[in-house]
Design an enzyme around this catalytic site. Structure first.
Site, PDB file in Angstrom:
ATOM      1  N   THR A 180      42.562  -5.070 -19.415  1.00 26.70           N
ATOM      2  CA  THR A 180      41.105  -4.879 -20.372  1.00 26.70           C
ATOM      3  C   THR A 180      40.750  -3.279 -20.671  1.00 26.70           C
ATOM      4  OG1 THR A 180      39.504  -4.784 -18.455  1.00 26.70           O
ATOM      5  CG2 THR A 180      40.285  -6.959 -19.427  1.00 26.70           C
TER       6      THR A 180
ATOM      7  N   GLY B 299      40.949  -8.588 -12.622  1.00 25.82           N
ATOM      8  CA  GLY B 299      41.377 -10.279 -12.192  1.00 25.82           C
ATOM      9  C   GLY B 299      40.958 -10.190 -10.638  1.00 25.82           C
TER      10      GLY B 299
ATOM     11  N   ASP C  22      28.989  -9.925  -6.101  1.00 28.80           N
ATOM     12  CA  ASP C  22      29.925  -9.502  -7.142  1.00 28.80           C
ATOM     13  C   ASP C  22      29.565  -8.211  -7.714  1.00 28.80           C
ATOM     14  OD1 ASP C  22      32.048  -9.458  -8.842  1.00 28.80           O
ATOM     15  OD2 ASP C  22      31.124 -10.611 -10.353  1.00 28.80           O
TER      16      ASP C  22
END
Length: 588
Positions: free
Chosen positions: A254, A270, A381
């Site tokens: 990306t 990923g 995250d």
């Protein structure tokens, strides 16, 4: 038996034709010869050039810009049947050689000049501060839209590069060269989206290209690095960034690559699906691997002691944000993402190096000089894939070489970049619940590892201005509920200016509207005394660097997900930004 064989043969032919008539004939005609609603697909040279897999991928993704809906709701077997049918009705079509479009003018690569924007952040330091000053606080109110270039992808995140009077922009597996004065396309390179992708790579996210001499470098959704001829867009070479492996890794691409020396440096996406992250450098002339730095150790390697469970074969540590570089010490600074599984930490006790870090690397070898981990043992995250901005300035009374970083975990960091020593760590949100503070040893004093925030800042660009000595960043106050819901229990974004000496907020601008997901937009500071930024919910604006006073706004009316840039051509300064599905270019 002959009758049965004949029946089966007819069934094989009729079923694809029936499926086509049910799903496609209303636009393309029952015999695929076209109608007022859609072009003919039989005896069509453009269709004839495509492989079955390319046609299947096109049917699955659609083409919103051309009015072609996605057929991703069809069973895979039906998609394949339709693709094979399209091939069959074009089997004898004469298809000439594929040629690049005739350019409105010839692109002749030349050495970089002042006023070009030739790398993702405009400068290898990662600081979105431009020395251009033709557009100022006194005249920015006269800024006008010069042109729009539409693309068939709504969520553009690209930062255009500018050189030779040409802008290079990207969409999903697409690269366009645009005339800087008109926005007209000079050439295009594209390929179908890759099957089986996950996460942002599946969405078609791409943040731009890199330039070196006669080549344009681009990362595809499936993490292949491509070199295109800068004058025509012709493919020169292609290499898979990830090595062949027996394990299943969900590698995606990306990011915009970075040029250092004669190598192209890129990372992978990923970690939310399970990968072993890495940064790699490839020789610009051939695509051959120069070096690779893994971000998750294997058994016997340094850092494996921080994974106290099973061996982290797919431990995460994405590297999808373009890094920063200091020539004086030949040091590359690169951000890493979350460990995997990101929310389930039962099999990965420990700090989980080298996830959620900034890595200082020897740019010629990839050897690790030092690292700093912002969030050890992340369970929310909290990727550290936010910009690492390198600045040389007077700090606390003495000349200093600093790395500035506003992390997703809610703390603003000032690091001495030669040694990795932490100089300052202060919250840049009004409420941070997961940690009380960052200790003298550089480690967080954790209160609730699953507390907020998890998205205080993100990948979008930040900037430091030597004119004001302030650091500019888009922040999200996302801690909601008691005791201090913010505001109306929904969260709110702010453009904030931080004092790097103290970490205090010097000024801020609340952003109207709900704090929608994936609407981060970056900032650009200029020597004209301005900060340009995208309002996530629909506007592009300029404010005074000193105090945040609003000076100009363009109502884009689409969600903003990209970071602006500036360039000069023909003696004039321009500002460009991606907004929704469009590239916008402004000038006086």
């Amino acid at each position: 038996m002959r009758v049965l064989a004949l029946f089966l043969s007819l069934a094989v032919q009729l079923l694809p034709r029936q499926l086509f008539r049910e799903r496609c004939a209303s636009c393309h005609g029952e015999e695929a010869r076209g109608s007022a609603k859609g072009p003919g697909l039989a005896m069509n040279p453009r269709v004839a050039r495509q492989s079955v897999e390319q046609l299947r991928a096109y049917l699955e993704r659609g083409n919103a810009g051309a009015g072609m809906p996605s057929f991703s709701d069809l069973p895979p077997a039906d998609l394949l049947t339709l693709a094979r049918y399209l091939r069959r009705i074009n089997v004898e079509t004469i298809a000439g050689p594929v040629t690049s479009p005739v350019a409105a003018r010839k692109i002749t690569p030349r050495p970089p000049r002042a006023g070009d924007w030739i790398t993702y952040n405009g400068d290898l330091s990662g600081n979105r501060y431009s020395p251009l000053k033709q557009i100022t606080a006194a005249n920015v109110s006269s800024l006008k839209l010069k042109w729009v270039f539409p693309m068939a992808h709504f969520g553009l995140e690209v930062t255009p590069l500018a050189a030779d009077g040409v802008l290079y922009v990207t969409g999903p597996n697409q690269v366009f060269a645009l005339d800087a004065l008109t926005g007209s396309s000079l050439w295009e390179y594209s390929r179908p989206l890759s099957p089986g992708m996950l996460g942002d790579a599946k969405l078609g996210t791409n943040r731009g290209v890199a330039l070196l001499r006669d080549k344009v470098f681009f990362v595809t959704d499936n993490a292949h690095l491509l070199a295109l001829e800068r004058a025509t867009g012709r493919l020169l070479w292609e290499t898979a960034m990830a090595p062949a492996s027996g394990e299943r890794h969900h590698y995606g691409g990306t990011m915009a690559p970075l040029i250092v020396h004669d190598t192209v440096i890129a990372g992978v996406a990923g970690a939310d699906e399970g990968i072993r992250g890495f940064i790699a450098a490839f020789h610009a002339d051939s695509g051959a691997l120069a070096w690779r730095r893994w971000t998750v150790p294997r058994s016997g390697e340094p850092g494996i002691e921080s994974w106290q469970g099973k061996e982290p074969v797919t431990g995460g540590g994405s590297t999808w944000l373009t890094g920063s570089y200091e020539a004086a010490t030949d040091t590359l600074y690169w951000a890493t993402g979350n460990p995997w599984p990101d929310g389930d930490d039962r099999e990965r006790p420990g700090d989980n190096l080298y996830t959620n870090c900034v890595l200082a690397l020897n740019a010629r070898t990839g050897d690790l000089k030092w690292h700093y981990q912002f969030t050890p043992h992340d369970v929310k995250d909290r990727d550290a894939t936010e910009p690492n901005v390198l600045v040389d300035t007077v700090y606390r009374g003495k000349p200093s070489k600093l790395l500035l970083h506003a992390d997703r975990n809610g703390f603003f960091y000032v690091i001495e970049r030669d040694s990795g020593k932490l100089l300052l760590a202060r919250p840049f949100l009004r409420r941070v619940d997961w940690a009380e503070r960052i200790g003298a040893d550089g480690r967080p004093v954790v209160k609730d590892p699953r507390g907020c925030p998890s998205d205080a800042a993100n990948w979008d660009a930040a900037a430091f201005s030597p004119l004001t000595r302030l650091y500019y960043v888009l922040a999200l106050e996302e801690c909601t509920g008691k005791p201090t819901g913010y505001p109306e229990q929904t969260g709110q974004r702010f453009l904030r200016a931080l004092d790097i000496e103290t970490g205090n907020i010097a000024w801020e601008i609340p952003q109207p509207g709900p704090a929608r997901a994936k609407t981060w937009s970056g900032v650009l500071a200029t020597a004209g005394g301005l900060v340009f930024y995208g309002r996530p919910n629909g506007g592009f604006a300029a404010v005074d660097q000193r105090n945040g006073k609003p000076l100009w706004e363009f109502p884009a009316n689409v969600r903003m997900k990209a970071s602006p840039m500036t360039f000069t051509y023909g003696g004039r300064q321009y500002i460009a930004v991606a907004a929704g599905p469009n590239i916008l270019c402004f000038g006086l």
